[in-house]
Design a protein around this motif. Structure first.
Motif, PDB file in Angstrom:
ATOM      1  N   ALA A  54      67.897  49.176  55.988  1.00 17.74           N
ATOM      2  CA  ALA A  54      66.705  49.460  56.784  1.00 17.74           C
ATOM      3  C   ALA A  54      66.047  48.165  57.244  1.00 17.74           C
ATOM      4  O   ALA A  54      65.685  48.005  58.410  1.00 17.74           O
ATOM      5  N   VAL A  74      66.692  52.202  64.683  1.00 11.38           N
ATOM      6  CA  VAL A  74      66.671  51.646  63.328  1.00 11.38           C
ATOM      7  C   VAL A  74      67.421  52.565  62.362  1.00 11.38           C
ATOM      8  O   VAL A  74      68.228  52.113  61.558  1.00 11.38           O
ATOM      9  N   THR A  75      67.183  53.870  62.479  1.00  7.97           N
ATOM     10  CA  THR A  75      67.850  54.819  61.588  1.00  7.97           C
ATOM     11  C   THR A  75      69.366  54.784  61.763  1.00  7.97           C
ATOM     12  O   THR A  75      70.116  54.664  60.789  1.00  7.97           O
ATOM     13  N   ALA A 133      70.794  51.394  60.606  1.00  6.82           N
ATOM     14  CA  ALA A 133      70.802  51.254  59.148  1.00  6.82           C
ATOM     15  C   ALA A 133      72.003  51.985  58.553  1.00  6.82           C
ATOM     16  O   ALA A 133      72.684  51.462  57.668  1.00  6.82           O
ATOM     17  N   VAL A 161      65.055  54.007  55.397  1.00  3.40           N
ATOM     18  CA  VAL A 161      64.180  53.743  56.546  1.00  3.40           C
ATOM     19  C   VAL A 161      62.797  54.338  56.291  1.00  3.40           C
ATOM     20  O   VAL A 161      61.775  53.660  56.419  1.00  3.40           O
TER      21      VAL A 161
END
Lengths: 283, 221
Positions: free
Chosen positions: A218, A231-232, A235, A36
């Motif tokens: 990511a 997002v983190t 992912a 990411v």
């Protein structure tokens, strides 16, 4: 269906298969977490560059007949990682050019050394397995599992402890520096971790495919989610699922492990891209 | 004592000395426009004031109160930020300190102060240019004690958004007593808002806005 389960049950009797699954999952999650930050810093290619460095050094180690290759590969790769992330801040050398240079340079040097001084009778096979990952993921020892677990714990701890700092440094380096964050320290920390993860992951997917583990989760997550935290987390989860699915599929379909994991990652990316497009239209 | 004082500052970019012996003092509540042509060294000066880079010579003194509270910074807009997954709340709280709840409250206050509280749960990258600048200004406010350094904050904004942005800054300056240092190319805005002008060239000058514009008119006549 019950045939499939029986086959899997058969394979999971073996310790090396279980080890492969554990190592695969741990490394994939580490790679995704780092991915990411790296994708957002426009360093997507660093994984590729560093794995080629690791390949080159590995060749040197094998030519010099060093028993524990990692003792040489690890430090050299870490130093290269730190230097590469640093050139990104230097306006004279653009980050992408530096990565490309080091990447192809060490690939060529490594292959040449192997060719001239190599003792192996199956040179092409050796090189090929270093580039694409080998079945060696299925020969993972228990000590490797512990090593992986240690690195995994370190990576996750760093992410939890320094999450806010990592966000600040990734989002806006200048502002982070102005508010008193030691940006170089965090950049070097990320560089060191990524180097360690790459060297460990090389056995699994090989140096040509390692980038995929870093960037695909990511990029998939970024298609659907719009906040750094989501997002983190996404992912990491995507990466975990793809690693498990990839390894299981490769056992069942008897396909190469690394390539199967990467293909799964790629399929998920297209799935997420579609989902993102639909989500965007609904909004 | 002045809030921020520079004595005999030498500013260089890479190996090239841009200007030497720059001295000026900024008091609390001043509104300073930093003018000058591209490449004169305005951003470099601001980064030096923030401590992001070392001056080649001279010294910068910041009074203890400001040092403790910090200087708020609104950097030049970057291309990269436009495709970054981050919520407005994440961006603003990155400049806040304390526990989670305190950070949230601090951020919401700053957003409210700039009348963009309703954007707090939005995605930063999906905002308009003007809204993004407001959010970044809110972030700067969270990190600011008594001074804001703004690097071309209205670049690329349309006319209406620009004048809204200026009146917001003026309001912060007048009602909250925040010292403003702004890099700009907008001479009309400087005429309207500035109390002082820092003109950056190979021979930089610092003077009151009144004197600067009188001087400019003399040249034109």
């Amino acid at each position: 269906m019950s045939d499939t389960i029986d086959t899997l049950r058969y394979y999971f009797q073996f310790e090396f298969v279980r080890n492969a699954l554990i190592v695969g999952v741990l490394i994939s999650i580490c790679a995704a977490l780092l991915g990411v930050t790296l994708v957002l810093k426009h360093f997507s290619y660093i994984g590729d560059g560093l794995s080629h460095v690791a390949f080159g050094v590995m060749c040197i180690a094998s030519v010099l007949k060093i028993a524990n290759a990692n003792a040489l590969v690890m430090p050299v790769t870490i130093v290269c990682a730190i230097l590469l992330l640093r050139t990104g801040q230097n306006t004279k050398i653009k980050g992408d050019a530096a990565i490309a240079m080091i990447s192809v340079g060490s690939l060529a040097a490594g292959y040449m050394l192997m060719n001239i001084y190599g003792t192996s009778t199956n040179l092409t096979g050796d090189v090929c397995s270093t580039l694409f990952g080998s079945t060696s993921i299925l020969t993972i020892k228990r000590t490797d599992v512990w090593l992986c677990l240690t690195v995994f714990v370190i990576v996750v701890t760093v992410f939890v402890l320094f999450y806010r700092k990592i966000f600040a440094v990734t989002f806006d380096e200048d502002f982070a520096r102005a508010s008193g964050i030691n940006v170089n320290l965090y950049n070097n920390m990320i560089a060191t971790i990524i180097a360690v993860v790459i060297v460990m992951a090389m056995n699994m997917v090989g140096s040509l495919l390692i980038s995929a583990l870093i960037i695909f989760p990511a990029l998939s997550a970024m298609r659907v989610f719009k906040s750094f935290f989501k997002v983190t987390v996404c992912a990491a989860i995507v990466s975990l699922i793809c690693a498990v699915a990839g390894i299981l599929i490769s056992i069942l379909a008897e396909t190469p492990v690394g390539a199967t994991i990467v293909s799964t990652d790629m399929a998920v990316y297209f799935l997420f891209a579609g989902a993102g497009a639909i989500k965007g239209r609904v909004n | 004592m002045a809030q921020l004082e520079c004595k005999g500052l030498t500013i260089a970019f890479e190996d090239r000395t841009l200007y030497e012996d720059l001295s000026f003092a900024i008091d609390a509540g001043d509104y300073v426009f930093i003018l000058g042509s591209n490449g004169a060294g305005k951003t470099t000066l601001v980064k030096t004031l923030l401590g992001l880079r070392k001056p080649q010579g001279g010294e910068i003194s910041i009074d203890d109160k400001l040092k403790e509270k910090g200087i708020g910074y609104l950097p030049q807009q970057k291309v990269m930020q436009r495709d970054f997954p981050a919520s407005v709340m994440e961006v603003v709280t990155s400049a806040c300190s304390g526990k989670r709840a305190q950070r949230r409250e601090q951020a919401l206050n700053a957003l409210d102060r700039l009348s963009v509280k309703d954007l707090s749960e939005k995605s930063f990258m999906e905002l308009s240019g003007g809204q993004q600048q407001r959010v970044l200004l809110a972030r700067a406010l969270c990190a600011a004690g008594g001074m804001l350094l703004l690097d071309e904050p209205v670049a690329g904004l349309d006319h209406t958004t620009t004048s809204e942005f200026y009146s917001m800054i003026k309001d912060l300056n007048k009602n909250d007593g925040i010292t403003i240092l702004m890099i700009s190319h907008d001479i009309e805005a400087a005429r309207r808002y500035a109390t002082h002008i820092l003109y950056i060239s190979s021979e930089p000058e610092f003077m009151t806005a009144k004197k600067f514009f009188e001087h400019m008119e003399e040249i034109h006549e």
